[in-house]
Write a protein that holds these residues in place. Structure first.
Motif, PDB file in Angstrom:
ATOM      1  N   GLU A  63      38.613   5.487  16.912  1.00  0.00           N
ATOM      2  CA  GLU A  63      37.466   4.629  16.641  1.00  0.00           C
ATOM      3  C   GLU A  63      36.523   5.320  15.672  1.00  0.00           C
ATOM      4  O   GLU A  63      36.331   6.532  15.734  1.00  0.00           O
ATOM      5  CB  GLU A  63      36.722   4.301  17.946  1.00  0.00           C
ATOM      6  N   LYS A  77      35.330  -3.332  17.778  1.00  0.00           N
ATOM      7  CA  LYS A  77      35.055  -3.281  19.212  1.00  0.00           C
ATOM      8  C   LYS A  77      33.558  -3.008  19.399  1.00  0.00           C
ATOM      9  O   LYS A  77      32.996  -2.106  18.801  1.00  0.00           O
ATOM     10  CB  LYS A  77      35.873  -2.177  19.874  1.00  0.00           C
ATOM     11  N   LYS A 122      30.430  -1.636  21.318  1.00  0.00           N
ATOM     12  CA  LYS A 122      30.154  -0.548  22.269  1.00  0.00           C
ATOM     13  C   LYS A 122      28.856  -0.773  23.036  1.00  0.00           C
ATOM     14  O   LYS A 122      28.584  -0.077  24.009  1.00  0.00           O
ATOM     15  CB  LYS A 122      30.085   0.785  21.527  1.00  0.00           C
ATOM     16  N   ASP A 157      33.459  -3.377  24.811  1.00  0.00           N
ATOM     17  CA  ASP A 157      34.785  -2.744  24.854  1.00  0.00           C
ATOM     18  C   ASP A 157      35.931  -3.742  24.689  1.00  0.00           C
ATOM     19  O   ASP A 157      37.087  -3.386  24.936  1.00  0.00           O
ATOM     20  CB  ASP A 157      34.984  -1.939  26.149  1.00  0.00           C
TER      21      ASP A 157
END
Length: 366
Positions: A113, A136, A138, A73
């Motif tokens: 996203e 990013k 995850k 994150d």
């Protein structure tokens, strides 16, 4: 790189051959307008083919990363440099990037996203543009972009080439496990005031240097005189001894039938947190992981870790693949306990060994 050439129907080879035949027939029949029309079609097809054949070899790209690894994150920015080495400009060049799964790596923007990212741009002759792309992670792991392609069209928008780059040609992004705060009072009390010992956690106590809040230690650690005076439970505070050695055993394999535990990710994150806590306390840590190396040995990080080397530990845990090779629980402890540091205290995270092997081991995470 693979180049996909999908010409429209009018530029198909058989259609162009027919077009040449019609030019010859129309010229003999005296239909100058049809000759001009068919010749124009042939000229457009030839121009489009020559332009695309030259231009698609003049496109180059590279990716710049200023962070070798990131946490789950955590948004990181990489930069894609796209260069046009041709003396001719590029119009409406489209770039598409895709990740393998939106559970591994995603692109972030003001729209949210997504596992896909698209961009169209024009590149003048002999020019370069830098495109910032925010990603990013995850989920932990060493994630690669699964696909990158450029779609190049000719200036007349008659035809396009699609240049596709496979996963092996694309950069990878390492996502580290989360590092959380330790809320385990047992671990805190174990480190507070006890020397290293190969016999028991509760031998080798050092001098009392004061009192502290009671944290569920044994009753014999309560400072009864201070408790009576302050009218609240206080425990003895011992002098810390640095240089303690701990062997952490991370076992993500369940007991009984061979299978991976469903809380595998939670165990990995807890392990990182424990190692960080111990290293900050001045302890040396060796880590044993139930995961087979390429040499078919148990994965081990020796007890030379310090704060600067904590990243090495996190990066190792980041690339543990659920589809990799694991040992049975009994075999894992058989190999690791035999080779562990004889002066270290063993901390078990995950599935413990059989009761006969639990001597000198503390199970801190079930």
């Amino acid at each position: 790189m693979k180049v996909h050439k999908d010409p429209p129907f009018i530029f198909a080879p058989l259609v162009l051959i027919l077009n040449v035949i019609l030019i010859i027939i129309s010229s003999f029949a005296g239909y100058s307008f049809l000759v001009f029309l068919f010749f124009l079609i042939l000229s457009f097809a030839l121009f489009s083919r020559i332009y695309l054949n030259i231009q698609h070899t003049k496109i180059s790209w590279s990716v710049k990363k200023y962070h070798e690894a990131s946490s789950i994150d955590e948004a990181v920015t990489c930069y894609i440099d796209i260069r046009n080495d041709s003396v001719l400009p590029l119009y409406r060049l489209k770039m598409n990037i895709e990740t393998r799964s939106d559970h591994d790596l995603v692109f972030t923007s003001i729209d949210g996203e997504s596992s896909m990212y698209s961009l169209s741009l024009d590149l003048p002759a002999k020019s370069q543009k830098t495109i910032p792309v925010v990603l990013k992670g995850k989920g932990r792991g060493n994630h690669r972009l699964s696909n990158l392609e450029f779609i190049l069209g000719d200036p007349l928008s008659l035809r396009a080439y699609r240049m596709e780059y496979g996963e092996d040609e694309l950069p990878s992004f390492k996502v580290l496990p989360r590092i959380g705060k330790i809320h385990d009072l047992k671990l805190k009390s174990m480190l507070q005031g006890y020397k290293q010992t190969t016999y028991s956690l509760f031998l080798d106590e050092t001098s009392i240097i004061g009192t502290k809040e009671y944290e569920n230690e044994s009753f014999r650690h309560i400072h009864w005189l201070a408790t009576a005076k302050e009218n609240k439970l206080l425990a003895k505070k011992y002098q810390k001894v640095h240089g303690d050695i701990y062997s952490i055993f991370l076992n993500m394999v369940g007991a009984g039938q061979f299978h991976l535990r469903k809380d595998m990710e939670e165990l990995i994150e807890y392990t990182v947190s424990v190692c960080l806590y111990l290293i900050k306390e001045g302890c040396k840590v060796e880590l044993w992981i139930n995961y087979a190396t390429e040499q078919h040995d148990v994965l081990r990080l020796r007890n030379d870790l310090d704060r600067t080397q904590l990243r090495k530990l996190a990066e190792t845990l980041a690339v543990i693949d659920p589809n990799g090779r694991f040992f049975s629980t009994d075999r894992f402890y058989q190999l690791s306990l035999k080779a562990k540091d004889s002066k270290s205290l063993g901390l078990v995270i995950g599935t413990p060994p059989e009761p006969t092997r639990r001597e000198q081991l503390l199970h801190i995470k079930r």
